[in-house]
Design a protein around this motif. Structure first.
Motif, mmCIF file in Angstrom:
data_model
loop_
_atom_site.group_PDB
_atom_site.id
_atom_site.type_symbol
_atom_site.label_atom_id
_atom_site.label_comp_id
_atom_site.label_asym_id
_atom_site.label_seq_id
_atom_site.Cartn_x
_atom_site.Cartn_y
_atom_site.Cartn_z
ATOM 1 N N TRP A 18 -10.898 19.659 51.280
ATOM 2 C CA TRP A 18 -11.456 19.600 52.565
ATOM 3 C C TRP A 18 -10.513 18.589 53.431
ATOM 4 O O TRP A 18 -10.297 19.142 54.977
ATOM 5 C CB TRP A 18 -12.910 18.571 53.575
ATOM 6 N N LEU A 19 -9.838 17.410 53.287
ATOM 7 C CA LEU A 19 -8.780 16.455 54.107
ATOM 8 C C LEU A 19 -7.360 17.614 54.659
ATOM 9 O O LEU A 19 -7.131 17.572 55.466
ATOM 10 C CB LEU A 19 -8.587 16.011 53.743
ATOM 11 N N ALA A 20 -7.134 18.230 52.855
ATOM 12 C CA ALA A 20 -6.190 19.039 53.305
ATOM 13 C C ALA A 20 -6.267 20.072 53.993
ATOM 14 O O ALA A 20 -4.776 20.732 54.451
ATOM 15 C CB ALA A 20 -6.123 19.213 51.705
ATOM 16 N N CYS A 21 -7.303 20.583 53.823
ATOM 17 C CA CYS A 21 -7.510 21.792 54.861
ATOM 18 C C CYS A 21 -7.821 21.296 56.183
ATOM 19 O O CYS A 21 -7.996 22.562 57.295
ATOM 20 C CB CYS A 21 -8.495 22.117 54.351
ATOM 21 N N HIS A 22 -7.959 20.342 56.396
ATOM 22 C CA HIS A 22 -7.941 20.293 58.313
ATOM 23 C C HIS A 22 -7.136 18.891 58.702
ATOM 24 O O HIS A 22 -7.227 18.979 60.129
ATOM 25 C CB HIS A 22 -9.324 19.788 57.891
ATOM 26 N N LEU A 23 -6.126 18.286 57.697
ATOM 27 C CA LEU A 23 -5.417 17.807 58.095
ATOM 28 C C LEU A 23 -3.979 18.507 58.848
ATOM 29 O O LEU A 23 -4.054 19.731 58.301
ATOM 30 C CB LEU A 23 -4.800 17.025 57.656
ATOM 31 N N PRO A 24 -3.308 18.461 59.830
ATOM 32 C CA PRO A 24 -1.845 19.175 60.179
ATOM 33 C C PRO A 24 -1.123 19.627 59.101
ATOM 34 O O PRO A 24 -0.773 18.527 58.117
ATOM 35 C CB PRO A 24 -1.473 18.236 61.140
#
Length: 327
Positions: A18-24
């Motif tokens: 989820w973090l990888a998909c939402h961070l730049p």
């Protein structure tokens, strides 16, 4: 306790994705490359394996006057070879980042970020009403061709080695399923892929590592390597056309790649035709890898039996005793 640990792993995996998909993306790429550098320092045996394999690739490229200047330099310059090894670690780390970001991939990413270098080959591979076999490598951005395949034909079937962690296995199945790729196990792969082709569904396989032990020795970069015979046998038995597909990473978040048709010999026994087709697949692999050998992350595993045989005596030899000390 085991169940609780599995649930925690599953939650951590989903949270990381989820973090990888939402961070730049750009800072994540920089972090992945830093992780690759640390991985390189922490795993000397793995680096030695990559060094042996890349040295062979570089030597073959020099002999045939092919490949990039950086790759050819690695045949003669130990520092250039080490740069290639370190870049391989960085690209391997970026692969894991791309896997984590798979749920964020959208069909529009193909139009915006992927340069198709073989438009005529793509048109041939995706002829309406005719299923095809796509053979990939452990190379570059392997999720991109999977998305391209699923978008162009509306779905595909692909085998995958079972991951030891059930939560991670389930995550792979679900995320790739969301892209339109149905995952099947290696044991039932032949049956499932044959059925899919007969029903008009294209299939994808990875063909540069023999994971089941039933491969055949095929010349690759000038020396025999054991490659799986399955993709070629599938093409011979079903009559479906077979293509090698690959996408490599470029600068500034761009990608480039394409497909190459592999001709199936019309005459001979089933085994003879499959063996010759596998040899032709290997030639196509060489053409893919020569563009960016540092993106071929199969180099972290044994590829050529002769290199492994030559390494065993050195690994087993006792360390020399320090000079000046009594035995």
């Amino acid at each position: 306790m085991a169940g609780a640990a599995a649930r925690l792993r599953g939650r951590a995996l989903r949270a990381a994705s989820w973090l990888a998909c939402h961070l730049p993306e750009r800072p994540l790429v920089a972090a992945a490359e830093l992780a690759g550098d640390l991985w390189y320092r922490a795993t000397p045996a793995r680096a030695a394996q990559a060094r042996r394999n890349l040295r062979r690739v570089a030597g073959w490229l020099v002999e045939h006057d092919r490949g990039t200047p950086g790759a050819r330099a690695a045949a003669r310059d130990s520092r250039a070879l080490e740069r290639l090894v370190r870049l391989s670690y960085r690209h391997a780390a970026r692969y894991y980042l791309e896997v984590a970001r798979t749920p964020a991939l959208r069909p529009g990413d193909l139009d915006e970020r992927l340069e198709v270098e073989t438009p005529e080959g793509v048109a041939d591979a995706f002829t309406p009403g005719r299923p095809s076999i796509f053979v990939g490598l452990h190379f570059g951005a392997i999720e991109m061709p999977a998305l391209f395949l699923a978008v162009r034909v509306g779905g595909a079937v692909a085998p995958m080695e079972t991951v030891g962690d059930p939560d991670m296995q389930d995550w792979f199945v679900r995320t790739r399923g969301a892209m339109g790729v149905r995952i099947v196990g290696l044991r039932e792969a032949r049956r499932e892929l044959t059925a899919a082709l007969r029903e008009g569904t294209s299939v994808g396989l990875v063909g540069d590592r023999d994971l089941t032990g039933g491969g055949t020795l095929t010349e690759l970069f000038g020396a025999p390597a054991r490659l799986p015979l399955g993709p070629a046998l599938l093409a011979v038995e079903t009559g479906a056309p077979i293509f090698v597909a690959a996408v490599r990473r470029g600068p500034r978040g761009r990608y480039a790649g394409g497909v190459e048709r592999v001709e199936i010999p019309p005459d001979g026994s089933r085994r003879e035709r499959a063996t010759l087709t596998t040899q032709r697949i290997a030639r196509a692999f060489e053409r893919v890898i020569e563009r960016a050998p540092e993106q071929w992350w199969a180099v972290f595993f044994p590829i050529w039996p002769d290199l492994e045989e030559a390494e065993r005596p050195r690994a087993a030899a006792p360390m020399a005793e320090p000079a000046g000390e009594a035995p």
